[in-house]
Design an enzyme around this catalytic site. Structure first.
Site, mmCIF file in Angstrom:
data_model
loop_
_atom_site.group_PDB
_atom_site.id
_atom_site.type_symbol
_atom_site.label_atom_id
_atom_site.label_comp_id
_atom_site.label_asym_id
_atom_site.label_seq_id
_atom_site.Cartn_x
_atom_site.Cartn_y
_atom_site.Cartn_z
ATOM 1 N N CYS A 166 -19.777 29.939 -6.810
ATOM 2 C CA CYS A 166 -20.129 28.858 -5.863
ATOM 3 C C CYS A 166 -19.428 29.128 -4.532
ATOM 4 O O CYS A 166 -18.209 29.303 -4.488
ATOM 5 C CB CYS A 166 -19.680 27.525 -6.444
ATOM 6 S SG CYS A 166 -19.751 26.145 -5.289
ATOM 7 N N CYS A 180 -23.683 24.414 -4.308
ATOM 8 C CA CYS A 180 -24.444 25.603 -4.698
ATOM 9 C C CYS A 180 -25.647 25.288 -5.577
ATOM 10 O O CYS A 180 -26.430 26.174 -5.901
ATOM 11 C CB CYS A 180 -23.537 26.607 -5.402
ATOM 12 S SG CYS A 180 -23.046 26.097 -7.059
ATOM 13 N N CYS A 189 -18.186 22.053 -11.050
ATOM 14 C CA CYS A 189 -19.317 22.939 -10.804
ATOM 15 C C CYS A 189 -19.108 24.127 -11.737
ATOM 16 O O CYS A 189 -18.014 24.683 -11.811
ATOM 17 C CB CYS A 189 -19.307 23.399 -9.349
ATOM 18 S SG CYS A 189 -20.296 24.871 -9.065
ATOM 19 N N ASP A 247 10.110 -5.557 4.479
ATOM 20 C CA ASP A 247 8.709 -5.949 4.334
ATOM 21 C C ASP A 247 8.503 -6.728 3.045
ATOM 22 O O ASP A 247 8.248 -6.174 1.983
ATOM 23 C CB ASP A 247 7.845 -4.681 4.345
ATOM 24 C CG ASP A 247 6.492 -4.946 4.948
ATOM 25 O OD1 ASP A 247 6.256 -6.094 5.380
ATOM 26 O OD2 ASP A 247 5.676 -4.015 4.987
ATOM 27 N N ASP A 298 26.425 -3.857 -19.435
ATOM 28 C CA ASP A 298 25.265 -4.714 -19.690
ATOM 29 C C ASP A 298 25.424 -5.418 -21.028
ATOM 30 O O ASP A 298 25.064 -6.581 -21.183
ATOM 31 C CB ASP A 298 23.977 -3.882 -19.730
ATOM 32 C CG ASP A 298 23.594 -3.398 -18.338
ATOM 33 O OD1 ASP A 298 24.358 -3.684 -17.392
ATOM 34 O OD2 ASP A 298 22.545 -2.744 -18.211
ATOM 35 N N TYR A 309 27.736 -8.310 -20.772
ATOM 36 C CA TYR A 309 27.062 -9.386 -20.042
ATOM 37 C C TYR A 309 26.080 -10.106 -20.983
ATOM 38 O O TYR A 309 26.059 -11.332 -21.070
ATOM 39 C CB TYR A 309 26.330 -8.804 -18.833
ATOM 40 C CG TYR A 309 25.568 -9.817 -18.020
ATOM 41 C CD1 TYR A 309 26.210 -10.580 -17.054
ATOM 42 C CD2 TYR A 309 24.198 -10.025 -18.224
ATOM 43 C CE1 TYR A 309 25.515 -11.518 -16.309
ATOM 44 C CE2 TYR A 309 23.500 -10.952 -17.488
ATOM 45 C CZ TYR A 309 24.152 -11.703 -16.529
ATOM 46 O OH TYR A 309 23.460 -12.632 -15.803
ATOM 47 N N LYS A 336 9.251 -1.961 15.730
ATOM 48 C CA LYS A 336 8.542 -1.517 14.542
ATOM 49 C C LYS A 336 8.589 0.005 14.337
ATOM 50 O O LYS A 336 8.658 0.764 15.300
ATOM 51 C CB LYS A 336 7.065 -1.953 14.619
ATOM 52 C CG LYS A 336 6.866 -3.446 14.774
ATOM 53 C CD LYS A 336 7.213 -4.226 13.530
ATOM 54 C CE LYS A 336 6.123 -4.239 12.499
ATOM 55 N NZ LYS A 336 5.043 -5.185 12.741
ATOM 56 N N CYS A 380 -24.295 20.766 -8.545
ATOM 57 C CA CYS A 380 -23.215 20.913 -7.567
ATOM 58 C C CYS A 380 -23.785 20.728 -6.160
ATOM 59 O O CYS A 380 -24.773 21.363 -5.807
ATOM 60 C CB CYS A 380 -22.580 22.296 -7.708
ATOM 61 S SG CYS A 380 -21.472 22.708 -6.343
ATOM 62 N N LYS A 390 14.113 -4.476 9.130
ATOM 63 C CA LYS A 390 13.086 -5.510 8.984
ATOM 64 C C LYS A 390 12.399 -5.253 7.643
ATOM 65 O O LYS A 390 11.570 -4.350 7.510
ATOM 66 C CB LYS A 390 12.075 -5.439 10.128
ATOM 67 C CG LYS A 390 11.085 -6.574 10.089
ATOM 68 C CD LYS A 390 10.280 -6.620 11.378
ATOM 69 C CE LYS A 390 9.372 -7.834 11.426
ATOM 70 N NZ LYS A 390 8.411 -7.901 10.342
ATOM 71 N N TYR A 419 18.878 -13.241 5.921
ATOM 72 C CA TYR A 419 19.076 -12.695 7.260
ATOM 73 C C TYR A 419 19.416 -13.728 8.328
ATOM 74 O O TYR A 419 19.628 -13.370 9.481
ATOM 75 C CB TYR A 419 17.883 -11.850 7.702
ATOM 76 C CG TYR A 419 16.535 -12.525 7.637
ATOM 77 C CD1 TYR A 419 16.256 -13.646 8.406
ATOM 78 C CD2 TYR A 419 15.535 -12.021 6.806
ATOM 79 C CE1 TYR A 419 15.024 -14.258 8.351
ATOM 80 C CE2 TYR A 419 14.293 -12.619 6.743
ATOM 81 C CZ TYR A 419 14.045 -13.751 7.523
ATOM 82 O OH TYR A 419 12.823 -14.349 7.458
ATOM 83 N N GLU A 424 19.317 -4.800 12.356
ATOM 84 C CA GLU A 424 19.075 -4.982 10.918
ATOM 85 C C GLU A 424 17.774 -4.301 10.537
ATOM 86 O O GLU A 424 16.934 -4.038 11.391
ATOM 87 C CB GLU A 424 18.920 -6.487 10.612
ATOM 88 C CG GLU A 424 20.060 -7.312 11.112
ATOM 89 C CD GLU A 424 19.874 -8.804 10.832
ATOM 90 O OE1 GLU A 424 18.831 -9.202 10.270
ATOM 91 O OE2 GLU A 424 20.794 -9.551 11.182
#
Ligand code: IVH
Length: 684
Positions: free
Chosen positions: A443, A423, A438, A120, A36, A39, A316, A420, A118, A227, A116
């Site tokens: 309780c 209780c 509580c 999202d 890095d 670069y 899907k 509460c 799909k 794609y 392939e």
């Protein structure tokens, strides 16, 4: 260093080539050749040179990816060929039906396909002319999209220029997406800045790409997979989808590496199964697979119906996100007394499961996400975990939604103080916590939840007792606390009469309860359900205390001496045992014979009993700590100072002068490491 114009021009061109090359290695091929820092060095040099010769700056320079000036609005782009959508298959039957139909239409027995992921994200079209990116657009309505060229230029894996061999003019299509890691990072940053969170990577990608200010887009870690090849003008391109994807890869486009060419539909089915299971581990979200007819000639023969091509189908994955209306926010009481808000939903199918309720974390979280009663919300489930509400769909608000306040939901006493819901005892909110509690350890709901933990696998591991039986046992008065489980055997006659119980299951349960008396100390500590004490902390505590009485009687101060136990946990443990009710349960457990304790090593009979060792200097064979352990394991003691009681001073390398001297003065026996080891081995 100032170069003359001609030399600078040459150097700048060289730098651009180099950077484009390494850019591709890094962002497209995922296999960088330089660090890095190297670069960054090249980029800096290019920036410096361009600063000196601004007339040499061109829009395609890698320095220009940072984002241009903001736009007032996006222009409209007319797609030369419409961007279609895909028809969906939701089951094997759908997939096979598509295959049979396609075989019939093509009048063949078999045909090659490409499978392939799909992805999202959102669909874009990129137009290249004379090997330069000239336009990028969203799909829009398929015929006309928005001109988002400036934004797409900021995505590092979108090539701005192409090597030789590309057609004079052509279009490629692909999916811009946000990798999961980038999505999570983006949301963390937004959370820190108090901005609304994105519900999923797709929305985040769409929001990022449709920014009028490209500098914002430039900061989002967007990526792209190409794609398909759209229209082509001039030049020749391969005649199958598979070869076209390889051809585009050679031109420098980023194509998903998980493409698979198959000849039988069963293989497409396997591909779907395989990736469905890998889904959570993929670095991006995919909502299914796409199966495409490989031959372009066949694709053309098949054509489209409406806006969907007949040559491809999306198979899907079951949805893990869905949306529905949040009817109301309810409040449940947790094991440690936390008052937990949860969403009561209009039932919805998500990933093949009907969801009626979903987790909401706490009031702060609900406010931050701005989730309101009456909202349409995104719901998400991952694996087996409880579904959760991701966030509201702001665009579907009607104005009748109600912001949430936990206090408003609670019953109140005559002076208006919150109580509460289970209780009716007082509710407290520790200053440094986001949860309300509580305050009543007895309780009934808390006690039931604690019993669920007590019998759980990580706890006392009592099989056959679940949530509903626990509720029944409490309701019918069989138990009031966890210790009462051990008295159930006295009530066997009544127990077998419980609904759906019978003799056999009653006996199984009683046997499981009996067996749990052998559970180890860390299990019992964990099973008590002390706030902040998980399995790991329970293990640490069990190493330090010989039984529950020891733990119960140490105050926070002493607990903090246990390694890794901080003030928060220490105080929580101390507070637990300060409660009368909890002390009573511990006593009852002891009476019932549920009293695991760590075996105290009996020293008698061990070879080094009564022998005190002091070590000085460094030993070669083991650390000081290990040496001490070895001594103790044989019944001896290890000390830091030489006294009359010291039997041996073990002298390592660089011994301390004072210890050696003192040993000499007291005539203590001094031994070297070899002798020490001989003692350990002989006696061990
Ligand atoms: S091919 C003619 N391949 O899915 C259809 N689409 O519902 C051309 N998508 O708008 C699309 N990954 O945004 C194709 N490997 C892939 C895809 C993919 C995601 C999206 C694309 C399209 C939508 C179709």
């Amino acid at each position: 260093m100032t170069l003359d114009f001609e030399t600078a021009k040459e150097r700048i061109e060289k730098l651009r080539d180099l950077i484009n090359y390494h850019n591709r290695r890094y962002y497209v091929l995922d296999s960088p050749e330089i660090s890095d820092a190297e670069y960054d060095g090249l980029m800096q040099e290019l920036r410096d040179q361009e600063a000196q010769f601004p007339q040499l700056v061109i829009p395609d320079s890698p320095t220009q990816r940072v984002g241009a000036e903001p736009l007032a609005a996006f222009g409209v782009v007319e797609h030369r060929l419409p961007l279609l959508s895909l028809s969906n298959a939701f089951s094997t039957e759908d997939l096979y039906a598509w295959h049979t139909r396609t075989r019939r239409l093509l009048d063949v027995d078999r045909f090659d396909m490409v499978c392939e992921h799909k992805i999202d994200g959102l669909a874009v079209a990129l137009v290249y002319e004379n090997s330069r990116l000239v336009r990028g657009a969203t799909r829009g309505d398929g015929y006309r999209g928005e001109n988002i060229t400036q934004n797409l230029r900021t995505i590092r894996s979108v090539p701005l220029t192409l090597p030789g061999g590309a057609p004079p003019a052509f279009e490629v299509r692909g999916e811009v997406y946000l990798p999961r890691a980038g999505f999570q990072k983006l949301n963390r940053e937004r959370e820190a800045e108090g901005l609304p969170l994105f519900a999923n990577p797709r929305n985040a990608a769409a929001g990022s790409v449709r920014q009028l200010d490209p500098r914002i887009t430039a900061k989002r870690p967007l990526d792209i997979y190409i794609y398909s090849l759209g229209w082509v003008q001039g030049g020749t391109v391969p005649g199958t989808h598979w070869e076209r994807m390889q051809y585009l890869t050679r031109l420098g486009f980023k194509v998903n590496p998980n493409l698979k060419k198959v000849a039988a539909i069963e293989e497409a089915e396997e591909y779907h199964q395989h990736w469905l299971h890998q889904r959570e581990t993929m670095p991006y979200e995919a909502d299914g697979i796409v199966v495409k007819v490989d031959s372009i000639e066949c694709q053309e023969r098949l054509g489209d119906i409406g806006r969907e091509p007949r040559w491809a189908i999306a198979y899907k994955f079951p949805a893990i996100q869905g949306s529905t209306r949040l009817k109301e926010i309810g409040i449940s009481v947790g094991r440690t007394g936390t008052l937990n808000p949860y969403a009561i939903l209009e039932p919805v199918q998500v990933g093949g499961v009907t969801i009626k309720q979903a987790a909401l974390h706490n009031e702060d979280d609900i406010r931050r996400k701005d989730i309101r009663e009456g909202d349409w919300v995104y719901i998400q489930r991952a694996g087996d975990v409880i579904p959760e509400v991701v966030g509201p769909i702001i665009g579907r608000r009607t104005g009748n939604e109600k912001p949430f306040s936990l206090i408003d939901k609670l019953p109140k006493d005559e002076r208006g103080r919150p109580l509460c819901p289970a209780c009716g005892h007082e509710v407290i909110k520790p200053a440094d916590e986001v949860m309300y509690y509580c305050s009543n350890a007895a309780c009934p709901v808390q006690v039931q939840r604690r019993m669920e933990l007590f019998v759980s696998r990580g706890g006392m591991d009592i099989r056959g007792i679940g949530e509903s039986l626990i509720e029944m046992l409490f309701r019918e008065g069989f138990v009031k606390d966890v210790a009462d489980l051990y008295k159930l055997k006295e009530k066997r006659d009544r127990l077998i009469l419980i609904e759906r119980m019978g003799e056999k299951s009653a006996d199984n349960i009683l046997a499981a309860i009996e067996k749990s008396k052998n559970a180890s100390l860390p299990r019992l500590i964990y099973a008590l359900g002390i706030r902040h004490v998980g399995e790991e902390t329970a293990n640490l505590l069990a190493e330090h205390f010989t039984d529950l009485a020891g733990l119960a009687s140490s105050g926070a101060e002493r607990l903090m001496h246990v390694p890794s136990i901080g003030p928060k946990i220490a105080e929580s443990i101390a507070a637990f045992f300060r409660q009368e009710e909890n002390r009573r349960v511990v006593e009852k457990l002891k009476q019932a014979g549920v009293w695991p304790h760590r075996e105290i090593v009996k020293n008698e009979g061990l070879p080094l009993v009564g022998k005190e060792f002091v070590i000085t200097g460094t030993l070669k064979a083991f650390s000081r700590e290990v040496a001490h352990e070895r001594i103790k394991a044989l019944g001896g003691t290890a000390k830091e100072t030489v006294t009359r009681k010291t039997a041996y001073l073990v002298v390592g390398e660089d011994p301390g002068a004072s210890k050696v001297e003192r040993a000499r003065a007291l005539s203590t026996q001094q031994i070297y490491e070899e002798q020490f080891i001989a003692i350990l081995e002989q006696k061990g």
